[in-house]
Design a protein around this motif. Structure first.
Motif, short mmCIF file in Angstrom:
data_model
loop_
_atom_site.label_atom_id
_atom_site.label_comp_id
_atom_site.label_asym_id
_atom_site.label_seq_id
_atom_site.Cartn_x
_atom_site.Cartn_y
_atom_site.Cartn_z
N GLN A 49 16.00 50.75 77.47
CA GLN A 49 16.50 51.74 78.44
C GLN A 49 17.13 52.94 77.75
O GLN A 49 16.91 54.09 78.14
N GLN A 50 17.91 52.67 76.72
CA GLN A 50 18.55 53.76 75.98
C GLN A 50 17.49 54.63 75.29
O GLN A 50 17.56 55.86 75.35
N LEU A 51 16.50 53.99 74.69
CA LEU A 51 15.43 54.75 74.04
C LEU A 51 14.57 55.49 75.06
O LEU A 51 14.06 56.57 74.78
N GLU A 52 14.41 54.90 76.25
CA GLU A 52 13.65 55.58 77.30
C GLU A 52 14.32 56.90 77.68
O GLU A 52 13.65 57.94 77.80
N GLN A 53 15.64 56.87 77.82
CA GLN A 53 16.39 58.09 78.16
C GLN A 53 16.25 59.13 77.05
O GLN A 53 16.06 60.32 77.32
N GLN A 54 16.32 58.69 75.81
CA GLN A 54 16.17 59.58 74.67
C GLN A 54 14.75 60.17 74.64
O GLN A 54 14.56 61.36 74.38
N ILE A 85 12.71 60.62 77.17
CA ILE A 85 12.57 61.60 78.27
C ILE A 85 13.25 62.91 77.88
O ILE A 85 12.67 63.99 78.04
N ALA A 86 14.47 62.80 77.36
CA ALA A 86 15.24 64.00 77.00
C ALA A 86 14.56 64.80 75.90
O ALA A 86 14.61 66.04 75.90
N GLN A 87 13.90 64.12 74.98
CA GLN A 87 13.31 64.81 73.83
C GLN A 87 11.79 65.01 73.97
O GLN A 87 11.15 65.52 73.06
N GLY A 88 11.24 64.57 75.08
CA GLY A 88 9.82 64.80 75.34
C GLY A 88 8.87 64.02 74.44
O GLY A 88 7.83 64.53 74.05
N TRP A 89 9.24 62.77 74.13
CA TRP A 89 8.38 61.95 73.28
C TRP A 89 7.09 61.57 74.02
O TRP A 89 7.08 61.43 75.25
N SER A 139 3.25 56.97 72.78
CA SER A 139 3.10 56.28 71.49
C SER A 139 4.36 56.44 70.63
O SER A 139 4.74 55.51 69.92
N GLN A 140 5.03 57.59 70.70
CA GLN A 140 6.29 57.76 69.96
C GLN A 140 7.34 56.79 70.48
O GLN A 140 8.07 56.16 69.70
N TYR A 141 7.45 56.70 71.78
CA TYR A 141 8.42 55.79 72.39
C TYR A 141 8.13 54.35 71.99
O TYR A 141 9.02 53.62 71.57
N LEU A 142 6.86 53.97 72.07
CA LEU A 142 6.49 52.61 71.69
C LEU A 142 6.77 52.35 70.21
O LEU A 142 7.26 51.29 69.84
N ARG A 143 6.47 53.36 69.37
CA ARG A 143 6.73 53.20 67.94
C ARG A 143 8.21 52.99 67.67
O ARG A 143 8.61 52.12 66.90
N PHE A 144 9.07 53.79 68.30
CA PHE A 144 10.51 53.63 68.11
C PHE A 144 10.99 52.26 68.58
O PHE A 144 11.81 51.63 67.93
#
Length: 145
Positions: free
Chosen positions: A23-28, A30-34, A37-42
């Motif tokens: 959830q925290q990474l999801e918010q990040q 969205i805010a940074q426009g990932w 695949s970037q989100y999944l990689r993180f």
């Protein structure tokens, strides 16, 4: 898919660090426009890092090594016959462990055999190899049992 069902799936797949941070990474993201695949990689990197850290802690606990005995605080000057490069070689190239070879330290009492053995063990753990420390007496007693 609801957030609750995603969390259930992550738990079922045994991805505890993703459960903690998605959830925290999801918010990040969205805010940074990932991208997806970037989100999944993180997320995957976070899971891998968490697993590596947990494994390291487990190996350290199971090894039962004295924590103060490392190569950085070993006095090589006190053992002039000992070649520092050979000890460093043992710790930097772990192929000898994979081949099932042994390392034996011999010498009189008080020259640092235990310290060196523990330091080598600690660096092997850092390389991702499990280690178990026994004193010679404890090992013989355990074998007798």
């Amino acid at each position: 898919m609801s957030d609750a069902s995603l969390e259930i799936l992550l738990k079922a797949l045994r991805l505890p660090f993703m459960v903690e941070q998605w959830q925290q990474l999801e918010q990040q993201a969205i805010a940074q426009g990932w991208s997806y695949s970037q989100y999944l990689r993180f997320l995957c990197e976070h899971e891998q890092t968490g697993r590596d850290n947990r494994r390291l802690q487990r190996y350290l606990k199971n090894a039962k090594l004295p924590t103060s005995k490392t190569l950085s605080n070993f006095d090589f000057a006190a053992c002039p016959g000992l070649e520092r490069r050979r000890i460093v070689q043992l710790t930097s190239n772990t192929d000898w462990v994979k081949r099932g070879e042994n390392v034996l330290f011999f010498g009189p009492s008080g020259v640092g055999k235990t310290h060196l053995a523990c330091a080598v063990g600690m660096t092997l753990i850092e390389h991702g190899l499990p280690v178990r420390y026994f004193s010679a007496t404890a090992l013989v007693q355990q074998l007798q049992q």
